[in-house]
Design a protein around this motif. Structure first.
Motif, short mmCIF file in Angstrom:
data_model
loop_
_atom_site.label_atom_id
_atom_site.label_comp_id
_atom_site.label_asym_id
_atom_site.label_seq_id
_atom_site.Cartn_x
_atom_site.Cartn_y
_atom_site.Cartn_z
N ALA A 129 0.84 -1.21 0.00
CA ALA A 129 0.00 0.00 0.00
C ALA A 129 0.87 1.25 0.00
O ALA A 129 0.60 2.23 -0.72
N ILE A 130 1.94 1.25 0.77
CA ILE A 130 2.82 2.43 0.84
C ILE A 130 3.53 2.61 -0.50
O ILE A 130 3.71 3.74 -0.98
N ARG A 131 3.93 1.46 -1.13
CA ARG A 131 4.59 1.59 -2.43
C ARG A 131 3.64 2.19 -3.48
O ARG A 131 4.03 3.02 -4.30
N ALA A 132 2.37 1.75 -3.41
CA ALA A 132 1.40 2.29 -4.38
C ALA A 132 1.13 3.77 -4.14
O ALA A 132 1.02 4.58 -5.07
N GLU A 135 3.93 6.12 -5.31
CA GLU A 135 4.05 6.37 -6.75
C GLU A 135 3.11 7.49 -7.24
O GLU A 135 3.21 7.92 -8.38
N ILE A 136 2.19 7.94 -6.33
CA ILE A 136 1.28 9.05 -6.71
C ILE A 136 2.06 10.36 -6.66
O ILE A 136 2.74 10.63 -5.64
N PRO A 137 1.97 11.18 -7.68
CA PRO A 137 2.67 12.48 -7.63
C PRO A 137 1.99 13.40 -6.61
O PRO A 137 0.80 13.71 -6.73
N ALA A 138 2.70 13.84 -5.60
CA ALA A 138 2.12 14.63 -4.51
C ALA A 138 2.38 16.12 -4.64
O ALA A 138 1.84 16.93 -3.90
N ALA A 139 3.24 16.47 -5.56
CA ALA A 139 3.58 17.91 -5.64
C ALA A 139 2.45 18.74 -6.24
O ALA A 139 2.33 19.92 -5.98
N GLU A 140 1.59 18.15 -7.07
CA GLU A 140 0.55 18.89 -7.76
C GLU A 140 -0.71 19.02 -6.95
O GLU A 140 -1.51 19.93 -7.16
N ASP A 141 -0.92 18.06 -5.97
CA ASP A 141 -2.19 18.06 -5.24
C ASP A 141 -1.90 18.12 -3.75
O ASP A 141 -1.28 17.19 -3.19
N LEU A 148 -0.71 11.58 2.37
CA LEU A 148 0.58 10.89 2.53
C LEU A 148 1.18 11.16 3.91
O LEU A 148 1.80 10.29 4.54
N ASP A 149 0.99 12.41 4.38
CA ASP A 149 1.52 12.72 5.71
C ASP A 149 0.80 11.92 6.78
O ASP A 149 1.42 11.42 7.75
N THR A 150 -0.51 11.80 6.62
CA THR A 150 -1.29 11.00 7.59
C THR A 150 -0.86 9.54 7.55
O THR A 150 -0.72 8.87 8.60
N ILE A 151 -0.66 9.07 6.34
CA ILE A 151 -0.22 7.66 6.20
C ILE A 151 1.15 7.48 6.85
O ILE A 151 1.44 6.47 7.52
N ASN A 152 2.03 8.49 6.68
CA ASN A 152 3.37 8.40 7.26
C ASN A 152 3.29 8.31 8.78
O ASN A 152 3.99 7.50 9.45
N GLN A 153 2.43 9.16 9.37
CA GLN A 153 2.28 9.13 10.82
C GLN A 153 1.70 7.78 11.28
O GLN A 153 2.12 7.21 12.31
N SER A 154 0.73 7.28 10.54
CA SER A 154 0.12 5.98 10.92
C SER A 154 1.16 4.85 10.84
O SER A 154 1.22 3.95 11.70
#
Length: 473
Positions: A129-132, A135-141, A148-154
């Motif tokens: 799940a983290i690998r998928a 791969e999402i571009p986060a700079a545009e949205d 992603l930050d929430t996922i990182n904390q979790s």
């Protein structure tokens, strides 16, 4: 007639004596030979009788040695079996309990070992799940960035929880391993105790094998076993004699400690059968102490001089042992009291002087200890009695053998002595014998000359000559 005989010169008497001795030569020779043969046969008969008795004694000594050897070997074997039985009952009787404990400890150790095994963590789907998501571009949205930050904390929280869980499981495994250590030590201690008990039984079994081998040699009555039994009897006799001599010296010391106080108690003038009553009483006390020691050793089955005591049951023997010990201690206390008062009786302190306590206390200690030492007299006494019978039998056999050799030598001397007496007799009358021999040679020469000439009326004049006496040794 008497005047005529007294008037004869000495040389004439010598000639008459030689003539009489020459005439009586043959009967005297035969009488001397008869006496010599009689002495020879009598001494030989006595020697043969003693030799027969010595052979019977040797056979009897052999039987006694083997009988005593069998009894001693049987007693040693019986004692070894008793020791093995005690060892088995004391040490190996708890083997089922030890086996059960070992099995329980092994089962517990096996369970703890299984529980202490480190299991690999199961793979989680978080990685895919983290690998998928990564791969999402986060700079545009910016929404994706927040996600992603929430996922990182979790993920960090899940990682810390997993690490804490792993540490807790590792701590539990360490605790299990730490709890296994004393169990392993207990198992090693139990196994060491079992090994020690088994080694003790093995040593007893080896000693029993040695006793059985000696017992079989004794049953076969081999010469080697006879030699070993004889040497053992001599060594036991010497050692027992030495110990008995020391015990007799101790008894004499105890007698001197008791005699003077007993004289003050019973009266110095009292006598019994011409002997001092105090000395008799002191000797009786010492004999009673020795007798009580014999009873104690018989009850403990250290000695076997009285089979009736050894045949008693264990309870009766314990009761008799308690009574004998109590009486022995009572006699020892009486002896200590008498020995303590001996110094005061012999050397009364002067008025105003301080009494010297060291000598009475030393005598009291001797009076109490010596009876206890004399109680052990039963052990060397039994060994002395058993070995003395064998040693005396062997000594008597050697004495009889020497007597037989001496008698046979005397028999031979008696026979040769008869020959020697006859030779000495012939030396005394050698002149008539020489004249007789000379006359006989001349007569034989004349007869031989007449035979050579062939004269028919010749007669052998040697027919009437005295026959020679045969000398048989």
């Amino acid at each position: 007639m008497n005047q005529l005989m007294q008037g004869l010169p000495l040389w004439l008497w010598s000639i008459l004596g030689l003539v009489l001795l020459f005439v009586a030569r043959e009967p005297l020779h035969r009488a001397v030979y008869s006496l010599a043969r009689l002495g020879h046969r009598a001494l030989r008969f006595i020697a043969n009788s003693i030799d027969s008795a010595e052979r019977r004694l040797v056979q009897r000594n052999r039987q006694v040695l083997f009988a005593e050897g069998r009894d001693a070997a049987e007693r040693r074997i019986e004692r070894e079996f008793e020791r093995i039985e005690q060892t088995v009952q004391r040490d190996l009787a708890l083997y089922p309990t030890l086996h059960r404990k070992l099995c329980e400890q092994l089962s517990s150790l096996d369970e703890d070992y299984v529980r202490s095994a480190e299991l690999a963590p199961e793979p989680s789907n978080w990685a895919r799940a983290i690998r998928a998501v990564a791969e999402i571009p986060a700079a545009e949205d910016p929404v994706i960035a927040d996600v992603l930050d929430t996922i990182n904390q979790s993920v960090r929280k899940a990682e810390s929880k997993a690490l804490e869980s792993y540490r807790e499981s590792t701590r539990e495994r360490h605790q299990l391993l730490k709890r296994m250590l004393p169990r392993w030590r207990a198992m090693l201690s139990t196994l060491g105790r079992i090994n020690k008990n088994i080694q003790s039984v093995i040593r007893r079994a080896k000693a029993l094998d040695g006793h059985m081998a000696r017992y079989e040699d004794i049953l076969q009555e081999t010469d080697r076993s006879l030699y070993l039994l004889s040497s053992s009897s001599f060594s036991r006799f010497l050692s027992a004699s030495l110990v008995l001599a020391i015990a007799i010296a101790a008894a004499l010391i105890n007698f001197h400690l008791l005699a003077q106080p007993m004289a003050a108690v019973m009266g110095a003038e009292a006598t019994l059968g011409g002997y001092s009553l105090a000395s008799i009483a002191a000797a009786v006390i010492i004999v009673l102490q020795v007798a009580l020691g014999l009873v104690i050793m018989e009850c403990l089955q250290v000695t076997a001089m009285f089979p009736s005591v050894g045949a008693l049951g264990r309870g009766r023997r314990r009761g008799l042992l308690g009574v004998a010990l109590a009486l022995l201690l009572l006699l020892a206390a009486i002896g200590a009291n008498l020995a303590f008062s001996r110094e005061w009786i012999l050397h009364q302190p002067l008025p105003g002087s301080e009494p010297l306590w060291s000598i009475p206390l030393a005598q009291m200690g001797l009076g109490f200890v010596l009876p206890l030492i004399l109680a052990f007299l039963a052990i060397p006494l039994e060994q002395f009695i058993r070995a003395a019978r064998t040693v005396m039998g062997i000594g008597l056999g050697l004495f009889l053998r020497g007597t037989v050799s001496a008698l046979r030598f005397l028999a031979m001397v008696s026979l040769h002595l008869g020959v020697l007496v006859n030779r000495c007799y012939d030396i005394v009358i050698f002149v008539p014998l020489w004249l007789q021999a000379l006359y006989l040679r001349r007569q034989q020469g004349a007869a031989q000359a007449s035979l050579d000439k062939g004269s028919p009326g010749s007669v052998d004049i040697t027919v009437g000559a005295a026959p020679p006496v045969t000398e048989k040794v």
